[in-house]
Motif scaffolding. Structure first.
Motif, short mmCIF file in Angstrom:
data_model
loop_
_atom_site.label_atom_id
_atom_site.label_comp_id
_atom_site.label_asym_id
_atom_site.label_seq_id
_atom_site.Cartn_x
_atom_site.Cartn_y
_atom_site.Cartn_z
N SER A 86 1.71 2.26 16.14
CA SER A 86 1.51 3.08 15.53
C SER A 86 1.97 4.49 15.75
CB SER A 86 1.12 3.13 13.86
OG SER A 86 -0.25 3.31 14.30
N ASN A 87 2.05 5.71 15.09
CA ASN A 87 2.06 7.26 15.87
C ASN A 87 0.85 7.82 14.71
OD1 ASN A 87 3.30 7.27 13.45
ND2 ASN A 87 3.62 9.58 13.60
N ILE A 88 0.31 7.47 13.61
CA ILE A 88 -0.64 7.86 13.59
C ILE A 88 -1.35 6.46 12.36
CG2 ILE A 88 0.38 10.16 12.16
CD1 ILE A 88 0.28 8.77 9.69
N GLY A 89 -2.65 6.87 12.73
CA GLY A 89 -3.58 5.80 12.04
C GLY A 89 -2.97 4.81 10.72
N THR A 123 -5.44 18.62 14.19
CA THR A 123 -6.42 17.19 14.27
C THR A 123 -6.35 16.26 13.38
OG1 THR A 123 -7.96 19.20 12.80
CG2 THR A 123 -8.04 19.11 15.72
N GLY A 124 -4.50 16.97 12.77
CA GLY A 124 -4.63 16.09 11.36
C GLY A 124 -3.98 15.12 12.25
N ASP A 125 -3.26 14.25 10.83
CA ASP A 125 -2.30 13.31 11.56
C ASP A 125 -1.03 13.21 10.86
OD1 ASP A 125 -2.73 12.66 8.57
OD2 ASP A 125 -3.69 10.17 9.05
N VAL A 126 -0.62 14.40 10.24
CA VAL A 126 1.06 14.76 9.60
C VAL A 126 0.88 15.83 10.64
CG1 VAL A 126 1.03 13.78 7.57
CG2 VAL A 126 -0.46 15.75 7.68
N PRO A 127 2.50 16.65 10.57
CA PRO A 127 2.75 17.69 10.96
C PRO A 127 2.26 18.88 10.51
CG PRO A 127 4.86 16.67 11.08
CD PRO A 127 3.62 15.79 10.25
N LEU A 128 2.26 20.83 11.19
CA LEU A 128 1.75 21.44 10.71
C LEU A 128 3.16 22.53 10.17
CD1 LEU A 128 -1.77 20.99 10.95
CD2 LEU A 128 -1.37 20.39 8.89
N SER A 129 3.31 23.43 9.31
CA SER A 129 4.74 23.78 9.79
C SER A 129 3.44 25.61 9.41
CB SER A 129 5.84 24.03 8.64
OG SER A 129 4.94 23.54 7.45
N ASN A 130 4.73 26.99 9.70
CA ASN A 130 3.72 28.13 9.45
C ASN A 130 2.27 28.22 10.07
OD1 ASN A 130 6.35 28.53 7.45
ND2 ASN A 130 5.29 28.02 6.17
N VAL A 131 2.59 27.77 11.25
CA VAL A 131 0.97 27.83 11.96
C VAL A 131 0.89 28.80 12.12
CG1 VAL A 131 -0.17 26.82 13.96
CG2 VAL A 131 0.61 25.43 12.47
N ILE A 186 5.90 -6.63 5.45
CA ILE A 186 5.02 -6.23 6.35
C ILE A 186 4.46 -4.75 5.25
CG2 ILE A 186 3.36 -5.85 8.09
CD1 ILE A 186 5.60 -7.20 9.35
N SER A 187 3.59 -4.23 4.87
CA SER A 187 3.32 -2.96 4.03
C SER A 187 2.06 -2.80 5.08
CB SER A 187 3.02 -3.92 2.28
OG SER A 187 3.50 -4.00 2.05
N PHE A 188 2.68 -1.53 5.61
CA PHE A 188 1.46 -1.33 6.46
C PHE A 188 0.93 0.85 5.52
CE2 PHE A 188 4.67 -2.42 9.39
CZ PHE A 188 2.70 -3.41 10.28
N CYS A 189 -0.21 0.60 5.15
CA CYS A 189 -1.02 1.37 4.41
C CYS A 189 -2.12 2.62 5.03
CB CYS A 189 -2.05 0.28 3.43
SG CYS A 189 -0.88 -0.95 2.42
N TYR A 190 -1.29 2.86 4.73
CA TYR A 190 -1.92 4.41 5.77
C TYR A 190 -2.13 5.58 4.46
CZ TYR A 190 2.61 6.98 5.33
OH TYR A 190 3.45 7.21 4.89
N ASP A 191 -3.72 6.60 4.81
CA ASP A 191 -3.53 8.21 4.10
C ASP A 191 -2.70 8.63 5.01
OD1 ASP A 191 -5.17 7.87 5.28
OD2 ASP A 191 -7.00 7.82 4.55
N LEU A 192 -2.41 10.14 4.62
CA LEU A 192 -2.60 11.01 4.95
C LEU A 192 -3.48 12.21 5.60
CD1 LEU A 192 1.71 11.75 4.37
CD2 LEU A 192 0.44 11.17 6.37
N GLU A 193 -3.83 12.49 6.31
CA GLU A 193 -5.34 14.19 6.31
C GLU A 193 -4.45 15.39 7.72
OE1 GLU A 193 -7.98 10.72 7.78
OE2 GLU A 193 -8.23 9.80 7.09
N PRO A 194 -3.55 15.86 6.87
CA PRO A 194 -3.83 17.20 7.65
C PRO A 194 -5.04 17.60 7.52
CG PRO A 194 -3.07 16.74 5.41
CD PRO A 194 -3.56 16.23 5.33
N SER A 195 -5.68 18.67 8.81
CA SER A 195 -6.48 19.14 9.58
C SER A 195 -6.23 20.11 10.21
CB SER A 195 -6.97 18.65 9.72
OG SER A 195 -7.22 17.50 10.84
N ILE A 196 -6.55 21.34 10.89
CA ILE A 196 -6.78 22.06 11.74
C ILE A 196 -8.08 22.47 12.61
CG2 ILE A 196 -6.49 24.13 10.77
CD1 ILE A 196 -4.02 25.04 12.54
N ASP A 197 -7.46 22.45 13.94
CA ASP A 197 -9.17 23.67 14.21
C ASP A 197 -8.52 24.91 15.60
OD1 ASP A 197 -11.60 23.14 15.28
OD2 ASP A 197 -10.86 22.77 17.54
N ILE A 198 -9.61 25.63 15.42
CA ILE A 198 -9.38 26.47 16.26
C ILE A 198 -10.65 27.50 16.91
CG2 ILE A 198 -10.05 28.28 14.22
CD1 ILE A 198 -8.15 30.45 15.31
#
Length: 327
Positions: A108-111, A201-209, A157-169
């Motif tokens: 997968s692309n994310i955890g 540093t999260g597992d989803v894309p961020l916009s308006n960075v 098959i069910s893939f279970c995941y949570d979304l964890e947006p985060s950013i680091d500077i």
């Protein structure tokens, strides 16, 4: 031995991640229980590849929302080789037959927190988090059909995941990661270059960075979107001023209607070296003639008062006299 899903759901719904820890404990206890009165036949000698975690047998047909608080679900039905995505999670699966029955590998692309494999009337539940999310695994399968000793064919098959947006500077001043003062010494009037390394540093894309600076410095960033795990370097510049300087860079990014932020300080010290000398002749500050009258042959004593009037230490401090007087 098969556990009815309803025996676990109330724990998962109320306990969240703690519930998943309980699930792992339950798994260990199940392994210690006596075997059921009707045990399935042993697997074939040259068995299927083993997954990285042992499956937990579950009855019924739970969803990811049933199994974990806040979990999203990517459901693949029917099961066939390929790449599947719901816009956040993308999974590639490879299903194949072994002497023990049908199994599959995935990446997968994310955890991924867990995978539920429906096969026959029941299913197997693979839990990765805790301790940590997984990005791939091999040899997953359904429960064993007691009639032939092989895994049931895969239903879904069910893939279970949570979304964890985060950013680091991480902010650097003239190449220094100066989180604490004093930071680098920069001569007053010399250029100051700031770098702001921004990472999703999260597992989803961020916009308006974007990046802002609490001292009003204008920051340039090359883009305003970051994919999961992607980084970019933003920049700003200025001119060093005297004394201790501090500023804080803040990175912001949006996902799902919410803004996520992180900040990092940086410092420099504006060096403004200066020195002052006051010369006295027999106690008189005689900058202009004629100065004190001294008898020919009389004793003359010069005093040189040297002061560091800058804001940094000076080394190799000396005094000379244009008349060859040894000072």
């Amino acid at each position: 031995m098969t556990i009815n899903t309803h025996e676990l759901l109330s724990i998962f719904r109320t306990a969240g991640r703690t519930g998943r820890v309980i699930l792992v404990i339950l798994t260990l206890l199940i392994n210690l229980l006596p075997a059921a009165s009707v045990a399935p036949p042993a697997l074939a000698a040259n068995g299927a590849p083993a997954s990285s975690v042992d499956p937990i047998p579950l009855g019924d047909n739970p969803t990811c929302a049933d199994l974990g608080e806040g979990w999203y679900e990517l459901k693949i039905e029917p099961v066939s080789d390929g790449t599947y995505s719901d816009g956040s999670l993308t999974v590639t699966i490879d299903a194949y037959n072994t002497s023990d029955g049908q199994v599959f590998d995935w990446m997968s692309n994310i955890g991924v927190d867990s995978v539920f494999v429906k096969a026959g009337d029941n299913g197997n539940f693979y839990v990765y988090d805790p301790p940590s999310e997984a990005f791939e695994d091999v040899g997953l399968h359904g429960q064993v059909n007691p009639k032939n000793g092989k895994f049931y064919g895969l239903s879904h098959i069910s893939f279970c995941y949570d979304l964890e947006p985060s950013i680091d500077i991480e902010k650097h001043t003239n190449g220094y990661d100066a989180d604490s003062p004093t930071g680098p010494y920069i001569a007053v009037g010399e250029p100051v270059n700031w770098e702001y390394i921004v990472t999703n540093t999260g597992d989803v894309p961020l916009s308006n960075v974007s990046v802002s600076d609490d001292q009003g410095v204008s920051v340039y960033c090359p883009k305003d979107m970051l994919a999961a795990g992607e980084s970019m370097t933003c920049s700003a510049s200025g001119t060093a001023t005297a004394g201790q300087y501090a500023n804080i860079g803040t990175a912001s990014g949006d996902y799902g209607g919410m803004t996520y932020q992180d900040s990092d300080p940086s410092h420099y010290f504006g060096a403004d070296p200066a020195i002052d000398i006051e010369k006295s002749t027999n106690g008189y500050d005689a900058d202009a003639p004629p100065g004190p009258f001294i008898m020919t042959g009389g004793l003359v004593t010069w005093t040189y008062l040297v002061t560091n009037t800058g804001n940094v230490d000076l080394i190799n401090v000396t005094v000379s006299d244009d008349q060859g007087v040894v000072v």
